[in-house]
Motif scaffolding. Sequence first.
Motif, PDB file in Angstrom:
ATOM      1  N   MET A  46       0.887  -1.377   0.027  1.00  0.00           N
ATOM      2  CA  MET A  46       0.099   0.131  -0.094  1.00  0.00           C
ATOM      3  C   MET A  46       0.995   1.150  -0.169  1.00  0.00           C
ATOM      4  O   MET A  46       0.566   2.289  -0.930  1.00  0.00           O
ATOM      5  N   LEU A  47       1.876   1.323   0.659  1.00  0.00           N
ATOM      6  CA  LEU A  47       2.864   2.349   0.968  1.00  0.00           C
ATOM      7  C   LEU A  47       3.521   2.784  -0.323  1.00  0.00           C
ATOM      8  O   LEU A  47       3.566   3.958  -0.946  1.00  0.00           O
ATOM      9  N   GLU A  48       3.788   1.661  -1.266  1.00  0.00           N
ATOM     10  CA  GLU A  48       4.517   1.941  -2.501  1.00  0.00           C
ATOM     11  C   GLU A  48       3.385   2.546  -3.342  1.00  0.00           C
ATOM     12  O   GLU A  48       3.797   3.446  -4.136  1.00  0.00           O
ATOM     13  N   TYR A  49       2.337   2.119  -3.331  1.00  0.00           N
ATOM     14  CA  TYR A  49       1.373   2.955  -4.222  1.00  0.00           C
ATOM     15  C   TYR A  49       1.149   4.282  -3.779  1.00  0.00           C
ATOM     16  O   TYR A  49       1.077   5.153  -4.722  1.00  0.00           O
ATOM     17  N   GLN A  50       0.951   4.701  -2.505  1.00  0.00           N
ATOM     18  CA  GLN A  50       0.615   5.739  -1.928  1.00  0.00           C
ATOM     19  C   GLN A  50       1.862   6.943  -2.164  1.00  0.00           C
ATOM     20  O   GLN A  50       1.190   8.150  -2.521  1.00  0.00           O
ATOM     21  N   LYS A  51       2.903   6.437  -2.005  1.00  0.00           N
ATOM     22  CA  LYS A  51       4.140   7.292  -1.900  1.00  0.00           C
ATOM     23  C   LYS A  51       4.157   7.960  -3.503  1.00  0.00           C
ATOM     24  O   LYS A  51       4.162   9.183  -3.643  1.00  0.00           O
ATOM     25  N   ALA A  52       4.294   7.027  -4.438  1.00  0.00           N
ATOM     26  CA  ALA A  52       4.400   7.466  -5.654  1.00  0.00           C
ATOM     27  C   ALA A  52       3.104   8.522  -6.174  1.00  0.00           C
ATOM     28  O   ALA A  52       3.061   9.384  -6.795  1.00  0.00           O
ATOM     29  N   HIS A 157       9.598  -2.063  -4.926  1.00  0.00           N
ATOM     30  CA  HIS A 157      10.302  -3.265  -4.565  1.00  0.00           C
ATOM     31  C   HIS A 157       9.362  -4.227  -5.367  1.00  0.00           C
ATOM     32  O   HIS A 157       9.897  -5.430  -5.743  1.00  0.00           O
ATOM     33  N   TYR A 158       8.102  -4.100  -5.311  1.00  0.00           N
ATOM     34  CA  TYR A 158       6.863  -5.015  -6.002  1.00  0.00           C
ATOM     35  C   TYR A 158       6.927  -4.555  -7.383  1.00  0.00           C
ATOM     36  O   TYR A 158       6.463  -3.575  -7.565  1.00  0.00           O
ATOM     37  N   PHE A 159       7.332  -5.618  -8.434  1.00  0.00           N
ATOM     38  CA  PHE A 159       6.869  -5.346  -9.850  1.00  0.00           C
ATOM     39  C   PHE A 159       5.379  -5.063 -10.174  1.00  0.00           C
ATOM     40  O   PHE A 159       5.145  -4.294 -10.744  1.00  0.00           O
ATOM     41  N   ALA A 160       4.611  -5.801  -9.171  1.00  0.00           N
ATOM     42  CA  ALA A 160       3.115  -5.356  -9.438  1.00  0.00           C
ATOM     43  C   ALA A 160       2.594  -4.158  -9.166  1.00  0.00           C
ATOM     44  O   ALA A 160       1.853  -3.547 -10.157  1.00  0.00           O
ATOM     45  N   MET A 161       3.094  -3.419  -8.124  1.00  0.00           N
ATOM     46  CA  MET A 161       2.909  -1.939  -7.985  1.00  0.00           C
ATOM     47  C   MET A 161       3.308  -1.029  -9.136  1.00  0.00           C
ATOM     48  O   MET A 161       3.097  -0.139  -9.275  1.00  0.00           O
TER      49      MET A 161
END
Length: 265
Positions: A46-52, A157-161
Amino acid sequence: MPDNATTPVPAAKPDSSAQKASPSYRLAALDPDFLLGDSTRGARFMLEYQKAEDHLRARGILSTIVVFGSARVREGQPWYEAARAFGRLASERGGALAPGDLGRDHVIATGGGPGIMEAANRGATEAGALSIGFNITLPHEQEPNAWSTPDLTFRFHYFAMRKMHLAMRASALVVFPGGFGTLDELFEIITLVQTGKMRPVPIVLYDGAYWKALLNLDAMADAGMIRAEDLALFCYAESPEEAYARIVEGAGDNWRPATEDRVQT
């Protein structure tokens, strides 16, 4: 009290240093062992989504032109120079130079690495436009190229995100020759469009000779694995100018400034 009795000596009052040093006492948001543990994988996703997302919204990025291709192509090679020229002309003509308070459309976005990605980011920067780099952490560290806009350069870190951010604002995809990673991104977008999970967008394969030698997609249609009309989900281009013209032609009336509701997923 008997003569032989002794007066108890009170125990020394302990301090709380042991408690404060315990990992359990750390604030959860400041505890790297907890944040990087297995149980918090969902929170990290979730954090990888929200930061970008926060950075993209702060810069008024409404839509993007995603450019992908090999990280192994070097400056001076024809594909590199074509991607560089495309990044520049698409930025000049597509809306990426609009004032930020109006929102920016069709901003060049890449995987943030070297090669074709660097070239497209470089062309956008040479046009005076913002450009985005969605980098990924790999076992063999991949450095971000020096041409993406610094505060629009991300590391996932996550390819999916990373894929989600590449897809969710995409108004077009231009795919230069590349390897497995390029094919992965190409088929990701084609599949999303084919299945209706993503609105139709122009998908342009640069250098038809390369792609036709690599992929015989007609065989999939002949075997009934895809519909014949699925072959129209993409087209070819042989020059930066033709690639941009194909995008505008393929988008039709949709080649217009994005609105906030188009960004939502």
